[in-house]
Design a protein around this motif. Structure first.
Motif, PDB file in Angstrom:
ATOM      1  N   LEU A 190       2.845  33.259 -19.838  1.00 54.77           N
ATOM      2  CA  LEU A 190       4.235  32.698 -20.191  1.00 54.77           C
ATOM      3  C   LEU A 190       4.247  32.162 -21.376  1.00 54.77           C
ATOM      4  N   ALA A 191       3.300  31.539 -22.146  1.00 53.56           N
ATOM      5  CA  ALA A 191       3.414  31.153 -23.561  1.00 53.56           C
ATOM      6  C   ALA A 191       3.602  32.677 -24.507  1.00 53.56           C
ATOM      7  N   ARG A 192       3.684  33.733 -23.974  1.00 53.08           N
ATOM      8  CA  ARG A 192       3.513  34.986 -24.872  1.00 53.08           C
ATOM      9  C   ARG A 192       4.820  35.700 -24.225  1.00 53.08           C
ATOM     10  N   SER A 193       5.827  35.076 -23.439  1.00 52.20           N
ATOM     11  CA  SER A 193       6.554  35.944 -22.718  1.00 52.20           C
ATOM     12  C   SER A 193       7.933  36.543 -23.880  1.00 52.20           C
ATOM     13  N   ASP A 194       7.556  35.954 -24.845  1.00 53.64           N
ATOM     14  CA  ASP A 194       8.556  36.272 -25.998  1.00 53.64           C
ATOM     15  C   ASP A 194       8.173  37.515 -26.794  1.00 53.64           C
ATOM     16  N   ARG A 195       6.883  37.968 -26.214  1.00 56.97           N
ATOM     17  CA  ARG A 195       6.275  39.105 -27.166  1.00 56.97           C
ATOM     18  C   ARG A 195       5.946  40.201 -25.996  1.00 56.97           C
ATOM     19  N   VAL A 196       5.899  39.917 -24.754  1.00 56.48           N
ATOM     20  CA  VAL A 196       5.351  40.971 -23.714  1.00 56.48           C
ATOM     21  C   VAL A 196       6.378  40.514 -22.398  1.00 56.48           C
ATOM     22  N   SER A 197       6.529  41.811 -21.916  1.00 50.30           N
ATOM     23  CA  SER A 197       7.513  41.968 -20.576  1.00 50.30           C
ATOM     24  C   SER A 197       6.506  41.486 -19.445  1.00 50.30           C
ATOM     25  N   VAL A 198       6.958  40.824 -18.417  1.00 48.09           N
ATOM     26  CA  VAL A 198       6.337  40.319 -17.337  1.00 48.09           C
ATOM     27  C   VAL A 198       6.727  40.759 -16.054  1.00 48.09           C
ATOM     28  N   SER A 199       6.113  41.332 -15.139  1.00 49.94           N
ATOM     29  CA  SER A 199       6.490  41.816 -13.888  1.00 49.94           C
ATOM     30  C   SER A 199       6.159  40.825 -12.898  1.00 49.94           C
ATOM     31  N   LEU A 200       6.899  40.901 -11.758  1.00 50.98           N
ATOM     32  CA  LEU A 200       7.035  39.698 -10.885  1.00 50.98           C
ATOM     33  C   LEU A 200       7.138  40.553  -9.408  1.00 50.98           C
ATOM     34  N   ILE A 201       6.549  40.130  -8.471  1.00 53.55           N
ATOM     35  CA  ILE A 201       6.722  40.567  -7.117  1.00 53.55           C
ATOM     36  C   ILE A 201       7.407  39.540  -6.447  1.00 53.55           C
ATOM     37  N   ALA A 202       8.923  39.870  -5.963  1.00 53.14           N
ATOM     38  CA  ALA A 202       9.772  38.635  -5.593  1.00 53.14           C
ATOM     39  C   ALA A 202       9.786  38.757  -3.987  1.00 53.14           C
ATOM     40  N   ASP A 203       8.410  38.685  -3.227  1.00 55.14           N
ATOM     41  CA  ASP A 203       8.706  38.657  -1.813  1.00 55.14           C
ATOM     42  C   ASP A 203       8.601  37.683  -1.203  1.00 55.14           C
ATOM     43  N   GLY A 204       8.408  36.504  -1.846  1.00 54.66           N
ATOM     44  CA  GLY A 204       8.710  35.137  -1.060  1.00 54.66           C
ATOM     45  C   GLY A 204       6.918  34.936  -0.684  1.00 54.66           C
ATOM     46  N   HIS A 205       6.095  35.823  -0.695  1.00 56.96           N
ATOM     47  CA  HIS A 205       4.796  35.775  -0.395  1.00 56.96           C
ATOM     48  C   HIS A 205       3.774  35.502  -1.658  1.00 56.96           C
ATOM     49  N   HIS A 206       3.844  36.599  -2.389  1.00 58.58           N
ATOM     50  CA  HIS A 206       2.846  36.924  -3.590  1.00 58.58           C
ATOM     51  C   HIS A 206       3.241  35.616  -4.450  1.00 58.58           C
ATOM     52  N   VAL A 207       4.325  35.108  -4.519  1.00 52.38           N
ATOM     53  CA  VAL A 207       4.944  34.014  -5.481  1.00 52.38           C
ATOM     54  C   VAL A 207       5.800  33.212  -4.612  1.00 52.38           C
TER      55      VAL A 207
END
Length: 302
Positions: A190-207
């Protein structure tokens, strides 16, 4: 919503793309079903296994892309997830620990060669890539390199990013359930998310929804990419399914569990359902969802 671009699909609608035996018809059927569900493009994802098994599975997808217009219209390339990931419990996730290895250029080149030009993305743990040599090598070939299944230090992440790493794969997963309070892989990324893209699983279970909302507030909108990490169970409901050489159990809530029930093993949720979760439960607006599920992954792949 339609036109989704999903960078992480291990299988779909009863078909395991990591199976050793998979028919042309099955691969075509997956692509037809994805189109019907509003998914325009995917990266077929091959996960950690013995190298020759990975090469065979990569080659099988590549041949289908080259042979069938229905496949090439949907599968934009191949995502190789592993085997250069952390072997530590929790970080290794559902990947077979005995097939994990340190990154080296020769092995990486053999995996890429099996794809016949179709390998577009490779996920590795930066701490398994000494001096970011493989990251640099793949980047120079035009292959997107992502971090993932990793406990890389801040310095290791910085070195990888400086060497070409441009994505972090499914943040909040591929790590233990219990982490140090402040200095952990989620906070480092998160501290480097201005330099690297971040993928996330939006199923309500993984996060959980509330945590996903927090992450999305930290990551710039043009750096967020939603992926399904779908397995063959996606779109089918509860039951027992396969992912490569392992059995996955999908419960009544739609969560996909490894056989030991200690961690998730892929995802059984489709991209249209994730878009609805983002809209109705996370509070994203349609413009953000379009950016996260379509525009940003297209931009990343170039």
């Amino acid at each position: 919503m339609t036109g989704f671009v999903d960078l992480q699909v291990n299988g779909y609608a009863g078909v395991d793309l990591n199976a050793d035996e998979i028919s042309d018809e099955a691969i075509v059927d997956v692509c037809v079903r994805l189109k019907a569900d509003g998914v325009d493009k995917i990266l077929a994802t091959i996960i950690t296994a013995p190298i020759e098994a990975m090469r065979s599975r990569i080659r099988r997808i590549a041949v289908a892309i080259d042979s069938f217009s229905e496949v090439s219209a949907v599968i934009a390339g191949i995502h190789v997830e592993g085997p250069f990931i952390s072997p530590v419990d929790g970080y290794v996730g559902a990947h077979p620990k005995d097939a994990v290895m340190k990154a080296d250029v020769e092995t990486a080149s053999r995996l890429v060669e099996a794809g016949g030009g179709h390998v577009r993305l490779l996920t590795l743990a930066p701490e398994m890539d000494l001096n970011a040599v493989v990251t640099r090598h793949l980047t120079e070939q035009g292959i997107v390199v992502a971090g993932g299944h990793s406990d890389a230090s801040g310095d290791q992440l910085d070195a990888a990013i400086d060497s070409g790493l441009t994505l972090y794969t499914h943040l909040g997963n591929g790590c233990p359930a219990m982490l140090p309070r402040h200095d952990n892989i989620i906070q480092r990324v998160l501290a480097r998310s201005d330099r690297v893209s971040v993928s996330l699983i939006a199923d309500g279970h993984h996060v959980p929804d509330f945590a996903l909302r927090n992450y999305l507030q930290c990551i710039p909108d043009d750096r967020v990419i939603i992926v399904t990490d779908a397995i063959g169970a996606a779109g089918l409901g509860p039951g027992q399914y396969t992912l490569g050489d392992q059995t996955v159990h999908v419960d009544s809530d739609g969560a996909a569990w490894a056989a030991d029930r200690r961690h998730f093993a892929g995802c059984a949720t489709t991209m249209p359902t994730m878009a609805k979760i983002l809209l109705d439960r996370v509070g994203a607006n349609p413009e953000q969802i379009d950016r996260w599920t379509r525009q940003n992954p297209i931009t990343l792949l170039g």
